[in-house]
Design an enzyme around this catalytic site. Sequence first.
Site, PDB file in Angstrom:
ATOM      1  N   HIS A  35      -3.026  12.142  15.356  1.00 15.88           N
ATOM      2  CA  HIS A  35      -3.490  11.238  14.294  1.00 15.88           C
ATOM      3  C   HIS A  35      -2.317  10.404  13.783  1.00 15.88           C
ATOM      4  CE1 HIS A  35      -5.621   9.948  10.628  1.00 15.88           C
ATOM      5  NE2 HIS A  35      -4.511  10.236   9.986  1.00 15.88           N
ATOM      6  N   HIS A  55      -5.000   4.932   9.845  1.00 24.77           N
ATOM      7  CA  HIS A  55      -6.286   4.241   9.905  1.00 24.77           C
ATOM      8  C   HIS A  55      -6.054   2.741  10.075  1.00 24.77           C
ATOM      9  CE1 HIS A  55      -7.576   8.038   8.032  1.00 24.77           C
ATOM     10  NE2 HIS A  55      -8.735   7.797   8.634  1.00 24.77           N
ATOM     11  N   ARG A 101      -4.868  -4.396   9.607  1.00 25.91           N
ATOM     12  CA  ARG A 101      -3.783  -3.637   8.975  1.00 25.91           C
ATOM     13  C   ARG A 101      -3.825  -2.219   9.505  1.00 25.91           C
ATOM     14  NH1 ARG A 101      -3.544  -0.510   3.979  1.00 25.91           N
ATOM     15  NH2 ARG A 101      -5.614  -1.270   3.468  1.00 25.91           N
ATOM     16  N   ASP A 154      -7.980  -5.853   6.305  1.00 26.89           N
ATOM     17  CA  ASP A 154      -7.385  -6.697   5.259  1.00 26.89           C
ATOM     18  C   ASP A 154      -5.918  -7.032   5.566  1.00 26.89           C
ATOM     19  OD1 ASP A 154      -6.337  -4.203   4.889  1.00 26.89           O
ATOM     20  OD2 ASP A 154      -6.934  -3.973   2.805  1.00 26.89           O
ATOM     21  N   CYS A 171      -2.596   1.063   9.022  1.00 27.68           N
ATOM     22  CA  CYS A 171      -1.973   1.781   7.917  1.00 27.68           C
ATOM     23  C   CYS A 171      -1.535   3.146   8.448  1.00 27.68           C
ATOM     24  CB  CYS A 171      -2.996   1.912   6.793  1.00 27.68           C
ATOM     25  SG  CYS A 171      -2.344   2.708   5.342  1.00 27.68           S
ATOM     26  N   CYS A 185       0.810  -1.222   0.000  1.00 25.25           N
ATOM     27  CA  CYS A 185       0.000   0.000   0.000  1.00 25.25           C
ATOM     28  C   CYS A 185       0.843   1.272   0.000  1.00 25.25           C
ATOM     29  CB  CYS A 185      -0.977  -0.002   1.166  1.00 25.25           C
ATOM     30  SG  CYS A 185      -0.171   0.172   2.757  1.00 25.25           S
TER      31      CYS A 185
END
Length: 165
Positions: free
Chosen positions: A134, A137, A150, A141, A152, A98
């Site tokens: 932050h 996310h 996951r 998957d 990310c 990704c």
Amino acid sequence: MKQLLYILTFLFAIISCQSQNGSVLKNETMEKITAASTKTDAQWKAELTREQYHVLREKGTERAFTGEYWNTFEEGKYVCAACSQKIFNSDSKFESDCGWPSFDKAIEGSVVYVIDNSYGMSRTEVICSNCKGHLGHIFDDGPKETTGDRFCMNSVSIKFIPAKK
Ligand SMILES: [Zn+2]
């Protein structure tokens, strides 16, 4: 015809009212998170780089394949770039195509999950439990043989500390 127009106006009023409610709710959540942060906005601005501030405090996202850690697999730990709280061990990092550093597990209690409906998507945001910055996310998957999660993450939100040899 006049009746149809009336109905359409009515429907439009409902829709715009709902979207207004949505944004109000979101702002309230944002305010609560900002209020719970360990520092003021001015302090964060002074301490973080512009890119870090944009991602950690304004919930930005770095571009895929540009971050420092998307392709790093050394032994060590990853801490929050803003407050140094330990977030991940390197053994929970996995190779993902990704373009962002991906982990299948966070250190217990180190993160908080927030529903994020921005950009017309329904996602779960991951923030640091200490400074409320932050981080990224979480998606479902991830590797099936471990947690299936996951995480990310944005490289600018985390800092890698190599294990002592
Ligand atoms: Zn933090």
